[in-house]
Design a protein around this motif. Structure first.
Motif, PDB file in Angstrom:
ATOM      1  N   ALA A  38       0.832  -1.206   0.000  1.00 35.16           N
ATOM      2  CA  ALA A  38       0.000   0.000   0.000  1.00 35.16           C
ATOM      3  C   ALA A  38       0.863   1.252   0.000  1.00 35.16           C
ATOM      4  O   ALA A  38       0.526   2.253  -0.651  1.00 35.16           O
ATOM      5  CB  ALA A  38      -0.933  -0.012   1.212  1.00 35.16           C
ATOM      6  N   LEU A  39       1.984   1.218   0.713  1.00 38.71           N
ATOM      7  CA  LEU A  39       2.896   2.362   0.734  1.00 38.71           C
ATOM      8  C   LEU A  39       3.497   2.591  -0.651  1.00 38.71           C
ATOM      9  O   LEU A  39       3.535   3.728  -1.152  1.00 38.71           O
ATOM     10  CB  LEU A  39       3.999   2.129   1.757  1.00 38.71           C
ATOM     11  CG  LEU A  39       5.085   3.204   1.842  1.00 38.71           C
ATOM     12  CD1 LEU A  39       4.508   4.543   2.248  1.00 38.71           C
ATOM     13  CD2 LEU A  39       6.190   2.769   2.808  1.00 38.71           C
ATOM     14  N   HIS A  40       3.983   1.528  -1.290  1.00 35.55           N
ATOM     15  CA  HIS A  40       4.553   1.669  -2.625  1.00 35.55           C
ATOM     16  C   HIS A  40       3.506   2.158  -3.632  1.00 35.55           C
ATOM     17  O   HIS A  40       3.811   2.984  -4.501  1.00 35.55           O
ATOM     18  CB  HIS A  40       5.126   0.329  -3.089  1.00 35.55           C
ATOM     19  CG  HIS A  40       6.379  -0.074  -2.376  1.00 35.55           C
ATOM     20  ND1 HIS A  40       7.372   0.822  -2.036  1.00 35.55           N
ATOM     21  CD2 HIS A  40       6.813  -1.286  -1.927  1.00 35.55           C
ATOM     22  CE1 HIS A  40       8.358   0.200  -1.418  1.00 35.55           C
ATOM     23  NE2 HIS A  40       8.038  -1.081  -1.330  1.00 35.55           N
ATOM     24  N   MET A  41       2.287   1.676  -3.500  1.00 36.87           N
ATOM     25  CA  MET A  41       1.229   2.101  -4.407  1.00 36.87           C
ATOM     26  C   MET A  41       0.909   3.581  -4.234  1.00 36.87           C
ATOM     27  O   MET A  41       0.628   4.292  -5.209  1.00 36.87           O
ATOM     28  CB  MET A  41      -0.021   1.247  -4.190  1.00 36.87           C
ATOM     29  CG  MET A  41       0.141  -0.196  -4.645  1.00 36.87           C
ATOM     30  SD  MET A  41      -1.281  -1.248  -4.254  1.00 36.87           S
ATOM     31  CE  MET A  41      -2.487  -0.604  -5.427  1.00 36.87           C
ATOM     32  N   LEU A  42       0.957   4.068  -2.995  1.00 38.63           N
ATOM     33  CA  LEU A  42       0.701   5.482  -2.762  1.00 38.63           C
ATOM     34  C   LEU A  42       1.831   6.333  -3.350  1.00 38.63           C
ATOM     35  O   LEU A  42       1.583   7.404  -3.916  1.00 38.63           O
ATOM     36  CB  LEU A  42       0.550   5.757  -1.265  1.00 38.63           C
ATOM     37  CG  LEU A  42       0.211   7.210  -0.892  1.00 38.63           C
ATOM     38  CD1 LEU A  42      -1.064   7.666  -1.576  1.00 38.63           C
ATOM     39  CD2 LEU A  42       0.091   7.360   0.620  1.00 38.63           C
ATOM     40  N   HIS A  43       3.071   5.864  -3.215  1.00 33.26           N
ATOM     41  CA  HIS A  43       4.196   6.583  -3.822  1.00 33.26           C
ATOM     42  C   HIS A  43       4.004   6.700  -5.339  1.00 33.26           C
ATOM     43  O   HIS A  43       4.208   7.773  -5.927  1.00 33.26           O
ATOM     44  CB  HIS A  43       5.508   5.858  -3.525  1.00 33.26           C
ATOM     45  CG  HIS A  43       6.117   6.224  -2.208  1.00 33.26           C
ATOM     46  ND1 HIS A  43       6.428   7.521  -1.861  1.00 33.26           N
ATOM     47  CD2 HIS A  43       6.480   5.454  -1.143  1.00 33.26           C
ATOM     48  CE1 HIS A  43       6.953   7.544  -0.648  1.00 33.26           C
ATOM     49  NE2 HIS A  43       6.989   6.309  -0.188  1.00 33.26           N
ATOM     50  N   ARG A  44       3.619   5.588  -5.964  1.00 25.73           N
ATOM     51  CA  ARG A  44       3.417   5.610  -7.422  1.00 25.73           C
ATOM     52  C   ARG A  44       2.259   6.523  -7.810  1.00 25.73           C
ATOM     53  O   ARG A  44       2.331   7.233  -8.822  1.00 25.73           O
ATOM     54  CB  ARG A  44       3.180   4.192  -7.936  1.00 25.73           C
ATOM     55  CG  ARG A  44       4.414   3.301  -7.874  1.00 25.73           C
ATOM     56  CD  ARG A  44       4.237   2.056  -8.714  1.00 25.73           C
ATOM     57  NE  ARG A  44       3.183   1.199  -8.212  1.00 25.73           N
ATOM     58  CZ  ARG A  44       3.384   0.222  -7.336  1.00 25.73           C
ATOM     59  NH1 ARG A  44       4.597  -0.006  -6.851  1.00 25.73           N
ATOM     60  NH2 ARG A  44       2.374  -0.535  -6.929  1.00 25.73           N
ATOM     61  N   GLU A  45       1.203   6.509  -7.010  1.00 27.24           N
ATOM     62  CA  GLU A  45       0.056   7.377  -7.305  1.00 27.24           C
ATOM     63  C   GLU A  45       0.441   8.845  -7.174  1.00 27.24           C
ATOM     64  O   GLU A  45       0.065   9.683  -8.011  1.00 27.24           O
ATOM     65  CB  GLU A  45      -1.091   7.041  -6.349  1.00 27.24           C
ATOM     66  CG  GLU A  45      -2.318   7.924  -6.488  1.00 27.24           C
ATOM     67  CD  GLU A  45      -3.071   7.708  -7.790  1.00 27.24           C
ATOM     68  OE1 GLU A  45      -4.071   8.395  -8.011  1.00 27.24           O
ATOM     69  OE2 GLU A  45      -2.650   6.835  -8.590  1.00 27.24           O
ATOM     70  N   ASN A  46       1.198   9.185  -6.140  1.00 20.08           N
ATOM     71  CA  ASN A  46       1.633  10.574  -5.971  1.00 20.08           C
ATOM     72  C   ASN A  46       2.539  11.012  -7.117  1.00 20.08           C
ATOM     73  O   ASN A  46       2.441  12.149  -7.598  1.00 20.08           O
ATOM     74  CB  ASN A  46       2.377  10.732  -4.639  1.00 20.08           C
ATOM     75  CG  ASN A  46       1.427  10.738  -3.456  1.00 20.08           C
ATOM     76  OD1 ASN A  46       0.217  10.832  -3.613  1.00 20.08           O
ATOM     77  ND2 ASN A  46       1.971  10.632  -2.267  1.00 20.08           N
ATOM     78  N   GLU A  47       3.426  10.114  -7.542  1.00 20.19           N
ATOM     79  CA  GLU A  47       4.307  10.447  -8.657  1.00 20.19           C
ATOM     80  C   GLU A  47       3.512  10.666  -9.943  1.00 20.19           C
ATOM     81  O   GLU A  47       3.794  11.595 -10.705  1.00 20.19           O
ATOM     82  CB  GLU A  47       5.335   9.333  -8.862  1.00 20.19           C
ATOM     83  CG  GLU A  47       6.327   9.624  -9.972  1.00 20.19           C
ATOM     84  CD  GLU A  47       7.356   8.528 -10.142  1.00 20.19           C
ATOM     85  OE1 GLU A  47       8.126   8.601 -11.112  1.00 20.19           O
ATOM     86  OE2 GLU A  47       7.371   7.595  -9.308  1.00 20.19           O
ATOM     87  N   ARG A  48       2.508   9.821 -10.162  1.00 19.53           N
ATOM     88  CA  ARG A  48       1.684   9.969 -11.370  1.00 19.53           C
ATOM     89  C   ARG A  48       0.960  11.312 -11.379  1.00 19.53           C
ATOM     90  O   ARG A  48       0.946  12.023 -12.393  1.00 19.53           O
ATOM     91  CB  ARG A  48       0.664   8.830 -11.437  1.00 19.53           C
ATOM     92  CG  ARG A  48      -0.221   8.858 -12.671  1.00 19.53           C
ATOM     93  CD  ARG A  48      -1.310   7.816 -12.591  1.00 19.53           C
ATOM     94  NE  ARG A  48      -2.289   8.109 -11.568  1.00 19.53           N
ATOM     95  CZ  ARG A  48      -3.300   8.970 -11.745  1.00 19.53           C
ATOM     96  NH1 ARG A  48      -3.438   9.631 -12.891  1.00 19.53           N
ATOM     97  NH2 ARG A  48      -4.165   9.187 -10.775  1.00 19.53           N
ATOM     98  N   LEU A  49       0.384  11.687 -10.245  1.00 20.52           N
ATOM     99  CA  LEU A  49      -0.341  12.949 -10.164  1.00 20.52           C
ATOM    100  C   LEU A  49       0.603  14.134 -10.254  1.00 20.52           C
ATOM    101  O   LEU A  49       0.276  15.157 -10.869  1.00 20.52           O
ATOM    102  CB  LEU A  49      -1.151  13.007  -8.865  1.00 20.52           C
ATOM    103  CG  LEU A  49      -2.307  12.008  -8.764  1.00 20.52           C
ATOM    104  CD1 LEU A  49      -2.919  12.029  -7.364  1.00 20.52           C
ATOM    105  CD2 LEU A  49      -3.364  12.311  -9.814  1.00 20.52           C
ATOM    106  N   ALA A  50       1.785  14.005  -9.638  1.00 20.27           N
ATOM    107  CA  ALA A  50       2.751  15.098  -9.686  1.00 20.27           C
ATOM    108  C   ALA A  50       3.178  15.379 -11.127  1.00 20.27           C
ATOM    109  O   ALA A  50       3.380  16.542 -11.516  1.00 20.27           O
ATOM    110  CB  ALA A  50       3.961  14.770  -8.823  1.00 20.27           C
ATOM    111  N   ARG A  51       3.325  14.338 -11.926  1.00 19.33           N
ATOM    112  CA  ARG A  51       3.726  14.530 -13.324  1.00 19.33           C
ATOM    113  C   ARG A  51       2.679  15.320 -14.107  1.00 19.33           C
ATOM    114  O   ARG A  51       3.013  16.007 -15.079  1.00 19.33           O
ATOM    115  CB  ARG A  51       3.970  13.181 -13.993  1.00 19.33           C
ATOM    116  CG  ARG A  51       5.213  12.467 -13.492  1.00 19.33           C
ATOM    117  CD  ARG A  51       5.407  11.130 -14.195  1.00 19.33           C
ATOM    118  NE  ARG A  51       6.548  10.408 -13.684  1.00 19.33           N
ATOM    119  CZ  ARG A  51       7.804  10.610 -14.089  1.00 19.33           C
ATOM    120  NH1 ARG A  51       8.054  11.519 -15.034  1.00 19.33           N
ATOM    121  NH2 ARG A  51       8.802   9.914 -13.572  1.00 19.33           N
TER     122      ARG A  51
END
Length: 252
Positions: free
Chosen positions: A112-125
């Motif tokens: 869940a932590l890794h998935m949140l990191h990926r989601e934040n990176e996607r939105l930040a882009r």
């Protein structure tokens, strides 16, 4: 007298008037039906059809659904409240389903932590637009990702705070959450170094030290906004103040 209920053959369901032997009720209307029943008992049972394996898209959606439940519990009540049963209830699935997709609680929390990191990176882009001529603006947009400017970023900050608190007493979570890598600080340092090469910054800066200070300040100040100790305008003013010191060129 009431009419006795007419017996029926257990194979063809035809009515039978012939009583069974030795006072027991008859089961079959003929030797043919008796032979059919015997053959059925000798045949191996037909296995029940297997459920089709979930597709990769369905599996990904289910894992995301469960991970989002972890995020909500962590943001609202902390990770101590995130038992497997609570997560299953929050996600609206069975406990067996959670165990099927993640195996153990530790694996679920880490994923869940890794998935949140990926989601934040996607939105930040989608929010940060790289402009080599305006690296100060790029860094300002990057630092905004650590501030609770909307519901999604506020939730992410709360989740990361919950993981940080858990990492203080859980070595297994600390090994994942507090890794030796610092990709964000390295990225910010790289932007500052690029700006140095083009003469956009003040002389004599240590790009890595400045990056460490910027990231730490953004994280800490973002937490102050969540607690209501500071306003967003005040925090953004502080970050802009430090960026202005970094991007004061030698000519200026």
């Amino acid at each position: 007298m009431r009419d006795e209920k007419k017996a029926r053959c257990t194979v063809c369901r035809a009515g039978m008037s012939t009583p069974g032997k030795r006072g027991r009720p008859a089961l079959y209307c003929s030797r043919s039906c008796q032979a059919r029943a015997y053959r059925r008992r000798k045949q191996p049972p037909v296995p029940a059809p297997e459920r089709p394996a979930p597709t990769s898209d369905a599996r990904s959606r289910r894992r995301r659904q469960i991970a989002e439940a972890v995020w909500r519990i962590a943001a609202e009540r902390g990770l101590d409240a995130a038992s497997m049963r609570e997560i299953a209830a929050e996600a609206g699935v069975s406990l067996r389903m959670v165990q099927y997709h993640f195996g153990s609680k530790h694996q679920l929390l880490v994923t869940a932590l890794h998935m949140l990191h990926r989601e934040n990176e996607r939105l930040a882009r989608t929010r940060i637009h790289f402009d080599p001529a305006n690296l100060r603006g790029v860094l300002s947009a990057m630092l905004d990702e650590f501030l609770p400017l909307d519901a999604q970023r506020a939730m992410a900050l709360r989740v990361f705070s919950a993981y940080y608190a858990r990492s203080l007493t859980d070595p297994a979570i600390a090994a994942v959450f507090l890794s030796d890598d610092h990709p964000l600080e390295e990225l910010v340092a790289g932007f500052i170094a690029t700006a140095q090469e083009s003469g956009q910054t003040a002389p004599g800066l240590d790009a890595q030290r400045e990056a460490d200070l910027l990231v730490a300040a953004a994280v800490g100040l973002g937490g102050d906004v969540l607690h209501g100790r500071r306003t967003l305008d005040d925090v953004r003013g502080t970050l802009d103040y430090h960026l202005a010191k970094i991007f004061t060129s030698a000519e200026a």
